[in-house]
Design a protein around this motif. Sequence first.
Motif, mmCIF file in Angstrom:
data_model
loop_
_atom_site.group_PDB
_atom_site.id
_atom_site.type_symbol
_atom_site.label_atom_id
_atom_site.label_comp_id
_atom_site.label_asym_id
_atom_site.label_seq_id
_atom_site.Cartn_x
_atom_site.Cartn_y
_atom_site.Cartn_z
ATOM 1 N N LEU A 66 0.591 -0.749 0.243
ATOM 2 C CA LEU A 66 -0.146 0.304 -0.143
ATOM 3 C C LEU A 66 0.838 1.328 -0.202
ATOM 4 O O LEU A 66 0.379 1.858 -0.040
ATOM 5 N N SER A 67 2.043 0.950 0.106
ATOM 6 C CA SER A 67 2.845 2.257 0.822
ATOM 7 C C SER A 67 4.031 2.916 -0.609
ATOM 8 O O SER A 67 3.747 3.955 -0.737
ATOM 9 N N MET A 68 3.399 2.134 -1.744
ATOM 10 C CA MET A 68 4.000 2.204 -3.245
ATOM 11 C C MET A 68 3.100 3.245 -3.560
ATOM 12 O O MET A 68 1.941 2.956 -3.982
ATOM 13 N N ARG A 69 3.895 4.025 -4.743
ATOM 14 C CA ARG A 69 2.862 4.679 -5.080
ATOM 15 C C ARG A 69 2.912 4.701 -6.254
ATOM 16 O O ARG A 69 1.329 5.265 -6.110
ATOM 17 N N SER A 70 2.836 4.175 -6.863
ATOM 18 C CA SER A 70 1.702 3.028 -8.082
ATOM 19 C C SER A 70 0.721 1.744 -7.546
ATOM 20 O O SER A 70 -0.205 2.140 -7.305
ATOM 21 N N GLN A 71 1.326 0.788 -6.458
ATOM 22 C CA GLN A 71 0.034 -0.306 -6.624
ATOM 23 C C GLN A 71 -0.590 -0.063 -5.117
ATOM 24 O O GLN A 71 -1.674 -0.334 -5.395
ATOM 25 N N GLY A 72 -0.237 0.961 -4.718
ATOM 26 C CA GLY A 72 -1.084 1.621 -3.701
ATOM 27 C C GLY A 72 -2.420 1.593 -4.159
ATOM 28 O O GLY A 72 -3.223 1.210 -2.724
ATOM 29 N N LYS A 73 -2.153 2.484 -5.163
ATOM 30 C CA LYS A 73 -3.303 3.221 -5.187
ATOM 31 C C LYS A 73 -5.075 2.527 -5.478
ATOM 32 O O LYS A 73 -5.922 2.713 -5.331
ATOM 33 N N ALA A 74 -4.149 1.912 -6.080
ATOM 34 C CA ALA A 74 -5.455 -0.068 -6.654
ATOM 35 C C ALA A 74 -5.259 -0.203 -5.360
ATOM 36 O O ALA A 74 -6.764 -1.093 -5.294
ATOM 37 N N MET A 75 -4.348 -0.938 -4.741
ATOM 38 C CA MET A 75 -4.884 -1.920 -4.128
ATOM 39 C C MET A 75 -5.854 -0.682 -2.558
ATOM 40 O O MET A 75 -5.708 -2.044 -1.666
ATOM 41 N N GLU A 76 -5.019 0.175 -2.101
ATOM 42 C CA GLU A 76 -5.943 0.564 -1.197
ATOM 43 C C GLU A 76 -7.913 0.122 -1.257
ATOM 44 O O GLU A 76 -8.206 -0.379 -0.497
ATOM 45 N N CYS A 77 -7.720 0.368 -2.510
ATOM 46 C CA CYS A 77 -9.414 -0.141 -2.727
ATOM 47 C C CYS A 77 -9.514 -1.422 -2.426
ATOM 48 O O CYS A 77 -10.647 -1.776 -2.126
ATOM 49 N N VAL A 78 -8.790 -1.893 -3.315
ATOM 50 C CA VAL A 78 -9.148 -3.407 -3.800
ATOM 51 C C VAL A 78 -9.024 -4.223 -2.008
ATOM 52 O O VAL A 78 -10.302 -4.971 -1.932
ATOM 53 N N ALA A 79 -8.108 -3.806 -1.177
ATOM 54 C CA ALA A 79 -8.292 -4.183 0.108
ATOM 55 C C ALA A 79 -9.508 -3.747 0.874
ATOM 56 O O ALA A 79 -9.751 -4.208 2.082
ATOM 57 N N ARG A 81 -5.921 -11.913 -17.267
ATOM 58 C CA ARG A 81 -4.942 -11.398 -17.745
ATOM 59 C C ARG A 81 -4.668 -10.147 -17.969
ATOM 60 O O ARG A 81 -3.614 -9.485 -17.634
ATOM 61 N N PHE A 82 -5.458 -9.107 -18.057
ATOM 62 C CA PHE A 82 -5.600 -7.700 -17.480
ATOM 63 C C PHE A 82 -5.816 -6.920 -16.329
ATOM 64 O O PHE A 82 -5.055 -6.233 -16.227
ATOM 65 N N VAL A 83 -6.387 -8.056 -15.333
ATOM 66 C CA VAL A 83 -6.730 -7.334 -14.219
ATOM 67 C C VAL A 83 -5.405 -7.423 -13.550
ATOM 68 O O VAL A 83 -5.909 -6.612 -12.467
ATOM 69 N N HIS A 84 -4.838 -7.809 -13.595
ATOM 70 C CA HIS A 84 -3.853 -7.919 -12.418
ATOM 71 C C HIS A 84 -2.479 -7.147 -12.252
ATOM 72 O O HIS A 84 -2.098 -6.654 -12.318
ATOM 73 N N PRO A 85 -2.255 -7.225 -14.158
ATOM 74 C CA PRO A 85 -0.728 -6.203 -14.135
ATOM 75 C C PRO A 85 -1.533 -4.990 -14.250
ATOM 76 O O PRO A 85 -0.897 -3.656 -13.932
ATOM 77 N N ALA A 86 -2.138 -4.892 -14.390
ATOM 78 C CA ALA A 86 -3.518 -3.287 -14.711
ATOM 79 C C ALA A 86 -3.919 -3.017 -13.080
ATOM 80 O O ALA A 86 -2.864 -1.619 -12.638
ATOM 81 N N ARG A 87 -3.675 -4.278 -11.685
ATOM 82 C CA ARG A 87 -3.778 -3.593 -10.596
ATOM 83 C C ARG A 87 -2.711 -3.389 -10.179
ATOM 84 O O ARG A 87 -2.292 -2.108 -9.040
ATOM 85 N N LEU A 88 -1.178 -3.541 -10.549
ATOM 86 C CA LEU A 88 0.309 -3.352 -9.705
ATOM 87 C C LEU A 88 0.910 -2.470 -11.118
ATOM 88 O O LEU A 88 2.295 -1.874 -11.121
ATOM 89 N N ASN A 89 -0.476 -1.887 -12.075
ATOM 90 C CA ASN A 89 0.683 -0.040 -13.168
ATOM 91 C C ASN A 89 1.373 -1.111 -13.752
ATOM 92 O O ASN A 89 2.620 -0.417 -13.854
ATOM 93 N N LEU A 90 1.800 -2.493 -14.797
ATOM 94 C CA LEU A 90 2.258 -3.030 -15.336
ATOM 95 C C LEU A 90 1.835 -3.244 -17.003
ATOM 96 O O LEU A 90 2.474 -3.905 -16.947
ATOM 97 N N LEU A 91 0.940 -2.506 -17.330
ATOM 98 C CA LEU A 91 0.948 -2.939 -18.537
ATOM 99 C C LEU A 91 1.825 -2.300 -19.260
ATOM 100 O O LEU A 91 2.132 -0.370 -18.602
#
Length: 208
Positions: free
Chosen positions: A28-41, A62-72
């Motif tokens: 959650l502390s990561m700038r990119s990943q946290g903004k999605a994971m805060e909502c997911v959790a 195949r889309f949702v996991h890279p998208a949640r981690l901002n890895l697209l």
Amino acid sequence: MTVTGTYRKKLLKTLHKASRQSHIDKLLSMRSQGKAMECVAAHPASSHFMSTGKFTRFADWRFVHPARLNLLPVNGAKQWTDATSKRCRRCGADNETLPHVVNHCKIHSAAWTKRHNAIQERIRKAVAFRGQVMSVNRAVGDTRLRPDIVATIDGKVYIIDITIPFENRLSAFQEASNRKINKYQPIITHFKNQGVKEVFIIPIIVAL
């Protein structure tokens, strides 16, 4: 110190819980990943498909996991390139980020409408089981406001409107809800002038 069998289980459970929480806090502390994971959790429904797979196609999976981690592989995520090469490949906007691709690139405006209408129809069918749908996407009185659904259930009027903000922290959801509530206040006045005692605004926030 000797740990008995009973306390051993409690100790292991506490250690596992602390380890899990540590990993969550780090994510959650990561700038990119946290903004999605805060909502997911925030609610188990955000990850319902992980265990059941319901309503999820392989393409979605195949889309949702890279998208949640901002890895697209969007241009805006390429930190090693210059600003010019970060432009959107479809509309030419300055920065091709994930929020731009799914919510702001006007090339995809027809897809936004289709996405919104699909959600609206599912909600309309669910509401119709409980009450009566008065209108769908029509102006109410002289307010010129067009909520997605107006329905009556047990003598109460519900003004239902859908919004699909990007998962940019929980505050984005609250702000989206507040905007809807403020926007449709005149409709409450409209129905109360007609003698309806209870009118509720129900913003439905669907995360991306």
